[in-house]
Design a protein around this motif. Sequence first.
Motif, PDB file in Angstrom:
ATOM      1  N   MET A   1       0.845  -1.170   0.000  1.00 16.28           N
ATOM      2  CA  MET A   1       0.000   0.000   0.000  1.00 16.28           C
ATOM      3  C   MET A   1       0.891   1.234   0.000  1.00 16.28           C
ATOM      4  O   MET A   1       1.878   1.288   0.722  1.00 16.28           O
ATOM      5  N   THR A   2       0.523   2.213  -0.785  1.00 17.32           N
ATOM      6  CA  THR A   2       1.282   3.453  -0.888  1.00 17.32           C
ATOM      7  C   THR A   2       0.508   4.600  -0.246  1.00 17.32           C
ATOM      8  O   THR A   2      -0.678   4.449   0.094  1.00 17.32           O
ATOM      9  N   LYS A   3       1.173   5.740  -0.125  1.00 16.88           N
ATOM     10  CA  LYS A   3       0.500   6.920   0.410  1.00 16.88           C
ATOM     11  C   LYS A   3      -0.687   7.292  -0.483  1.00 16.88           C
ATOM     12  O   LYS A   3      -1.751   7.680   0.008  1.00 16.88           O
ATOM     13  N   ALA A   4      -0.518   7.134  -1.791  1.00 17.54           N
ATOM     14  CA  ALA A   4      -1.614   7.432  -2.722  1.00 17.54           C
ATOM     15  C   ALA A   4      -2.813   6.520  -2.457  1.00 17.54           C
ATOM     16  O   ALA A   4      -3.972   6.964  -2.552  1.00 17.54           O
ATOM     17  N   ASP A   5      -2.557   5.263  -2.117  1.00 17.30           N
ATOM     18  CA  ASP A   5      -3.644   4.331  -1.785  1.00 17.30           C
ATOM     19  C   ASP A   5      -4.369   4.776  -0.513  1.00 17.30           C
ATOM     20  O   ASP A   5      -5.593   4.673  -0.417  1.00 17.30           O
ATOM     21  N   ILE A   6      -3.619   5.261   0.460  1.00 13.24           N
ATOM     22  CA  ILE A   6      -4.225   5.744   1.704  1.00 13.24           C
ATOM     23  C   ILE A   6      -5.091   6.969   1.416  1.00 13.24           C
ATOM     24  O   ILE A   6      -6.217   7.076   1.909  1.00 13.24           O
ATOM     25  N   ILE A   7      -4.562   7.878   0.616  1.00 10.91           N
ATOM     26  CA  ILE A   7      -5.331   9.079   0.243  1.00 10.91           C
ATOM     27  C   ILE A   7      -6.622   8.673  -0.463  1.00 10.91           C
ATOM     28  O   ILE A   7      -7.701   9.199  -0.167  1.00 10.91           O
ATOM     29  N   GLU A   8      -6.530   7.720  -1.372  1.00 11.91           N
ATOM     30  CA  GLU A   8      -7.711   7.232  -2.093  1.00 11.91           C
ATOM     31  C   GLU A   8      -8.732   6.630  -1.121  1.00 11.91           C
ATOM     32  O   GLU A   8      -9.940   6.845  -1.252  1.00 11.91           O
ATOM     33  N   GLY A   9      -8.241   5.859  -0.130  1.00 16.09           N
ATOM     34  CA  GLY A   9      -9.130   5.268   0.867  1.00 16.09           C
ATOM     35  C   GLY A   9      -9.855   6.317   1.688  1.00 16.09           C
ATOM     36  O   GLY A   9     -11.055   6.201   1.952  1.00 16.09           O
ATOM     37  N   VAL A  10      -9.130   7.365   2.096  1.00 13.15           N
ATOM     38  CA  VAL A  10      -9.753   8.459   2.853  1.00 13.15           C
ATOM     39  C   VAL A  10     -10.790   9.153   1.976  1.00 13.15           C
ATOM     40  O   VAL A  10     -11.900   9.448   2.421  1.00 13.15           O
ATOM     41  N   TYR A  11     -10.433   9.390   0.728  1.00  8.67           N
ATOM     42  CA  TYR A  11     -11.348  10.038  -0.222  1.00  8.67           C
ATOM     43  C   TYR A  11     -12.648   9.243  -0.360  1.00  8.67           C
ATOM     44  O   TYR A  11     -13.746   9.797  -0.299  1.00  8.67           O
ATOM     45  N   GLU A  12     -12.532   7.928  -0.518  1.00  7.72           N
ATOM     46  CA  GLU A  12     -13.714   7.089  -0.721  1.00  7.72           C
ATOM     47  C   GLU A  12     -14.560   6.934   0.532  1.00  7.72           C
ATOM     48  O   GLU A  12     -15.782   6.921   0.468  1.00  7.72           O
ATOM     49  N   LYS A  13     -13.912   6.794   1.693  1.00  4.34           N
ATOM     50  CA  LYS A  13     -14.654   6.502   2.921  1.00  4.34           C
ATOM     51  C   LYS A  13     -15.185   7.730   3.633  1.00  4.34           C
ATOM     52  O   LYS A  13     -16.234   7.677   4.269  1.00  4.34           O
ATOM     53  N   VAL A  14     -14.472   8.842   3.549  1.00  3.44           N
ATOM     54  CA  VAL A  14     -14.871  10.023   4.309  1.00  3.44           C
ATOM     55  C   VAL A  14     -15.671  10.995   3.465  1.00  3.44           C
ATOM     56  O   VAL A  14     -16.525  11.709   3.973  1.00  3.44           O
ATOM     57  N   GLY A  15     -15.398  11.034   2.174  1.00  2.00           N
ATOM     58  CA  GLY A  15     -16.166  11.905   1.304  1.00  2.00           C
ATOM     59  C   GLY A  15     -15.552  13.272   1.086  1.00  2.00           C
ATOM     60  O   GLY A  15     -16.165  14.129   0.454  1.00  2.00           O
ATOM     61  N   PHE A  16     -14.338  13.505   1.615  1.00  2.00           N
ATOM     62  CA  PHE A  16     -13.655  14.760   1.324  1.00  2.00           C
ATOM     63  C   PHE A  16     -13.175  14.724  -0.118  1.00  2.00           C
ATOM     64  O   PHE A  16     -13.104  13.664  -0.738  1.00  2.00           O
ATOM     65  N   SER A  17     -12.809  15.878  -0.648  1.00  2.00           N
ATOM     66  CA  SER A  17     -12.231  15.907  -1.991  1.00  2.00           C
ATOM     67  C   SER A  17     -10.868  15.222  -1.940  1.00  2.00           C
ATOM     68  O   SER A  17     -10.295  15.032  -0.862  1.00  2.00           O
ATOM     69  N   LYS A  18     -10.349  14.886  -3.122  1.00  2.00           N
ATOM     70  CA  LYS A  18      -9.024  14.242  -3.148  1.00  2.00           C
ATOM     71  C   LYS A  18      -7.965  15.181  -2.591  1.00  2.00           C
ATOM     72  O   LYS A  18      -7.057  14.734  -1.892  1.00  2.00           O
ATOM     73  N   LYS A  19      -8.095  16.464  -2.873  1.00  2.00           N
ATOM     74  CA  LYS A  19      -7.122  17.428  -2.365  1.00  2.00           C
ATOM     75  C   LYS A  19      -7.181  17.491  -0.840  1.00  2.00           C
ATOM     76  O   LYS A  19      -6.148  17.478  -0.167  1.00  2.00           O
ATOM     77  N   GLU A  20      -8.385  17.560  -0.285  1.00  2.00           N
ATOM     78  CA  GLU A  20      -8.543  17.595   1.175  1.00  2.00           C
ATOM     79  C   GLU A  20      -8.042  16.296   1.798  1.00  2.00           C
ATOM     80  O   GLU A  20      -7.376  16.320   2.845  1.00  2.00           O
ATOM     81  N   SER A  21      -8.342  15.172   1.164  1.00  2.00           N
ATOM     82  CA  SER A  21      -7.874  13.876   1.668  1.00  2.00           C
ATOM     83  C   SER A  21      -6.358  13.825   1.686  1.00  2.00           C
ATOM     84  O   SER A  21      -5.754  13.349   2.656  1.00  2.00           O
ATOM     85  N   ALA A  22      -5.724  14.321   0.624  1.00  2.00           N
ATOM     86  CA  ALA A  22      -4.260  14.341   0.553  1.00  2.00           C
ATOM     87  C   ALA A  22      -3.686  15.229   1.651  1.00  2.00           C
ATOM     88  O   ALA A  22      -2.685  14.870   2.294  1.00  2.00           O
ATOM     89  N   GLU A  23      -4.309  16.372   1.890  1.00  2.00           N
ATOM     90  CA  GLU A  23      -3.837  17.283   2.932  1.00  2.00           C
ATOM     91  C   GLU A  23      -3.941  16.645   4.313  1.00  2.00           C
ATOM     92  O   GLU A  23      -3.037  16.791   5.145  1.00  2.00           O
TER      93      GLU A  23
END
Length: 128
Positions: free
Chosen positions: A1-23
């Motif tokens: 799993m990479t940091k990008a995968d974690i960001i994607e998981g946060v994006y999908e589960k929490v509903g924030f934008s990808k930019k907010e999830s990355a931040e």
Amino acid sequence: MTKADIIEGVYEKVGFSKKESAEIVELVFDTVKETLERGDKIKISGFGNFQVRQKKARVGRNPQTGKEIEISARRVLTFRPSQVLKSALNGEAPPANHAEIDAQEEAAADAAEARGEDFDEGMEEGDE
């Protein structure tokens, strides 16, 4: 799993934008990094403990030549998984009182550190 995968998981589960999830993910990792750089412990209940330890300089041996070399003193990062995580990895039900077990493990690790020894010292494989 990479940091990008974690960001994607946060994006999908929490509903924030990808930019907010990355931040958010970057902020969490930066906080963890800064805490460890200071030498402080990170205790995440139900997951485990991260700790920076100081290793002394020691004499090692080059396995190819057999020549002795000095291994310099350094700081290393250790991770001790919680009983809850260990149970999950082994397909077992988590302990009913996992918070109490985590607290007991942490107290044992703190006591070992106060005595100047590693908590893992003397433990046989599988005893963890």
